[in-house]
Scaffold this active site. Structure first.
Site, PDB file in Angstrom:
ATOM      1  N   ARG A 255      12.329  -5.993   5.294  1.00 44.05           N
ATOM      2  CA  ARG A 255      12.332  -4.613   4.797  1.00 44.05           C
ATOM      3  C   ARG A 255      13.031  -3.630   5.739  1.00 44.05           C
ATOM      4  NH1 ARG A 255       5.892  -2.847   5.029  1.00 44.05           N
ATOM      5  NH2 ARG A 255       5.768  -2.664   7.288  1.00 44.05           N
TER       6      ARG A 255
ATOM      7  N   LYS B 111       0.834  -1.207   0.000  1.00 46.63           N
ATOM      8  CA  LYS B 111       0.000   0.000   0.000  1.00 46.63           C
ATOM      9  C   LYS B 111       0.872   1.263   0.000  1.00 46.63           C
ATOM     10  CE  LYS B 111      -2.063  -0.935   3.943  1.00 46.63           C
ATOM     11  NZ  LYS B 111      -1.325  -2.146   4.398  1.00 46.63           N
TER      12      LYS B 111
ATOM     13  N   ARG C 168      -9.197   1.066   9.922  1.00 44.03           N
ATOM     14  CA  ARG C 168      -8.708  -0.255  10.323  1.00 44.03           C
ATOM     15  C   ARG C 168      -9.808  -1.081  10.976  1.00 44.03           C
ATOM     16  NH1 ARG C 168      -3.070   0.488   9.665  1.00 44.03           N
ATOM     17  NH2 ARG C 168      -1.785  -1.068  10.595  1.00 44.03           N
TER      18      ARG C 168
ATOM     19  N   ARG D  61      -0.255  -8.412  13.768  1.00 41.34           N
ATOM     20  CA  ARG D  61      -0.812  -7.374  12.883  1.00 41.34           C
ATOM     21  C   ARG D  61      -1.675  -8.008  11.799  1.00 41.34           C
ATOM     22  NH1 ARG D  61       4.500  -4.572  11.152  1.00 41.34           N
ATOM     23  NH2 ARG D  61       3.170  -3.246   9.889  1.00 41.34           N
TER      24      ARG D  61
ATOM     25  N   ARG E  79      11.797  -1.123  11.187  1.00 39.76           N
ATOM     26  CA  ARG E  79      10.703  -0.827  12.118  1.00 39.76           C
ATOM     27  C   ARG E  79      10.680  -1.855  13.242  1.00 39.76           C
ATOM     28  NH1 ARG E  79       5.425   0.162   8.543  1.00 39.76           N
ATOM     29  NH2 ARG E  79       4.503  -0.735  10.400  1.00 39.76           N
TER      30      ARG E  79
HETATM   31  P1  AMP Z   1       1.148   0.565   9.529  1.00 37.43           P
HETATM   32  O1  AMP Z   1       2.319   1.433   9.216  1.00 37.43           O
HETATM   33  O2  AMP Z   1      -0.107   1.014   8.811  1.00 37.43           O
HETATM   34  O3  AMP Z   1       1.432  -0.894   9.355  1.00 37.43           O
HETATM   35  O4  AMP Z   1       0.831   0.800  11.090  1.00 37.43           O
HETATM   36  C1  AMP Z   1       1.769   0.461  12.091  1.00 37.43           C
HETATM   37  C2  AMP Z   1       1.065   0.384  13.437  1.00 37.43           C
HETATM   38  O5  AMP Z   1       0.519   1.668  13.767  1.00 37.43           O
HETATM   39  C3  AMP Z   1      -0.126  -0.567  13.497  1.00 37.43           C
HETATM   40  O6  AMP Z   1       0.257  -1.917  13.744  1.00 37.43           O
HETATM   41  C4  AMP Z   1      -0.920   0.022  14.649  1.00 37.43           C
HETATM   42  O7  AMP Z   1      -0.321  -0.281  15.904  1.00 37.43           O
HETATM   43  C5  AMP Z   1      -0.765   1.524  14.416  1.00 37.43           C
HETATM   44  N1  AMP Z   1      -1.801   2.055  13.503  1.00 37.43           N
HETATM   45  C6  AMP Z   1      -1.632   2.535  12.237  1.00 37.43           C
HETATM   46  N2  AMP Z   1      -2.787   2.939  11.701  1.00 37.43           N
HETATM   47  C7  AMP Z   1      -3.748   2.703  12.655  1.00 37.43           C
HETATM   48  C8  AMP Z   1      -5.151   2.882  12.684  1.00 37.43           C
HETATM   49  N3  AMP Z   1      -5.836   3.381  11.642  1.00 37.43           N
HETATM   50  N4  AMP Z   1      -5.796   2.539  13.843  1.00 37.43           N
HETATM   51  C9  AMP Z   1      -5.135   2.043  14.908  1.00 37.43           C
HETATM   52  N5  AMP Z   1      -3.813   1.822  14.922  1.00 37.43           N
HETATM   53  C10 AMP Z   1      -3.104   2.158  13.811  1.00 37.43           C
END
Ligand code: AMP
Length: 215
Positions: A127, A13, A88, A172, A161
């Site tokens: 990554r 994404k 989410r 996740r 990360r």
């Molecule tokens: P991502 O970079 O989108 O994979 O997000 C990394 C982490 O940030 C996720 O595993 C959640 O802990 C938190 N996070 C990101 N977006 C959201 C969201 N829309 N709602 C809740 N937690 C989020």
């Protein structure tokens, strides 16, 4: 044009959002990236967020929705936005509907990235990114042309990360299937859902997205 990119972590994404941002002048709104910036800024809130994120859990909806609402109003989002990592869950999807109604905006497409979970674990665990310009790399699929030097900015420092460890990635993915994937029928019913093959290479996925826009 306002878009949502929907798919599990590692589906591509973020990669496609950066390309779409350049091509169509849309703003890329990654809630994960916004949260990581807040964590990097330090302080009590940063620490709390860090512990939630590294456990692979979701941050409370109120924090996310407020953060996004402020961002959507900024000038670079005037031509439209790409949501990456939001909504989410069901409550965030409803909050988004309310936000769009308030801002007199609408949703054009929700693009689902179809992928296999096992491949996502392999993709994510390999990554990393340039610490300076954030260009993404991968241990197997995309190494810098010169080892240890970023292709884009020449930086020599790279970061991984904290939540990209396999055990956190599994959590996740679980959270994606339990809370996020159930949004697909919601958007299908509204006639905005489209899908791409997230297992294909980057250019093929970009082509599939452009075909959705009729470009
Ligand atoms: P991502 O970079 O989108 O994979 O997000 C990394 C982490 O940030 C996720 O595993 C959640 O802990 C938190 N996070 C990101 N977006 C959201 C969201 N829309 N709602 C809740 N937690 C989020």
């Amino acid at each position: 044009m306002n878009l949502i990119l929907l798919g599990p972590p590692g589906a591509g994404k973020g990669t496609q959002a950066v390309l779409l941002q350049k091509k169509y002048g849309l703003c890329h709104l990654s809630t994960g990236e916004m949260l990581r910036e807040t964590v990097a800024a330090g302080g009590e809130i940063g620490k709390e967020l860090q512990s939630i994120i590294s456990a692979g859990k979701l941050v409370p909806d109120e924090i996310i929705v407020k953060m996004l609402q402020e961002r959507v109003r900024q000038a670079d989002c005037a031509a439209g936005f790409i949501l990456d990592g939001f909504p989410r869950n069901e409550s965030q999807a409803h909050a988004l509907d309310e936000m769009l109604a308030r801002e007199e905006k609408s949703l054009d497409y929700v693009i689902e990235f179809r992928v296999s979970d096992e491949e996502m674990i392999e993709r994510i665990s390999g990554r990393y990114a340039c610490a300076q310009c954030k260009e993404g790399y991968h241990d197997i699929y995309k190494k810098p042309k010169i080892e240890g030097v970023c292709d884009v900015c020449g930086g020599a420092e790279f970061v991984r990360r904290a939540d990209d460890r396999p055990e956190t990635v599994r959590k996740r993915l679980e959270s994606y299937h339990e809370q996020t994937a159930p949004l697909l029928p919601y958007y299908k019913e509204r006639g905005v859902l489209r899908s791409v093959d997230g297992m294909a290479d980057i250019d093929t996925v970009t082509g599939q997205i452009n075909a959705i826009f009729g470009a």
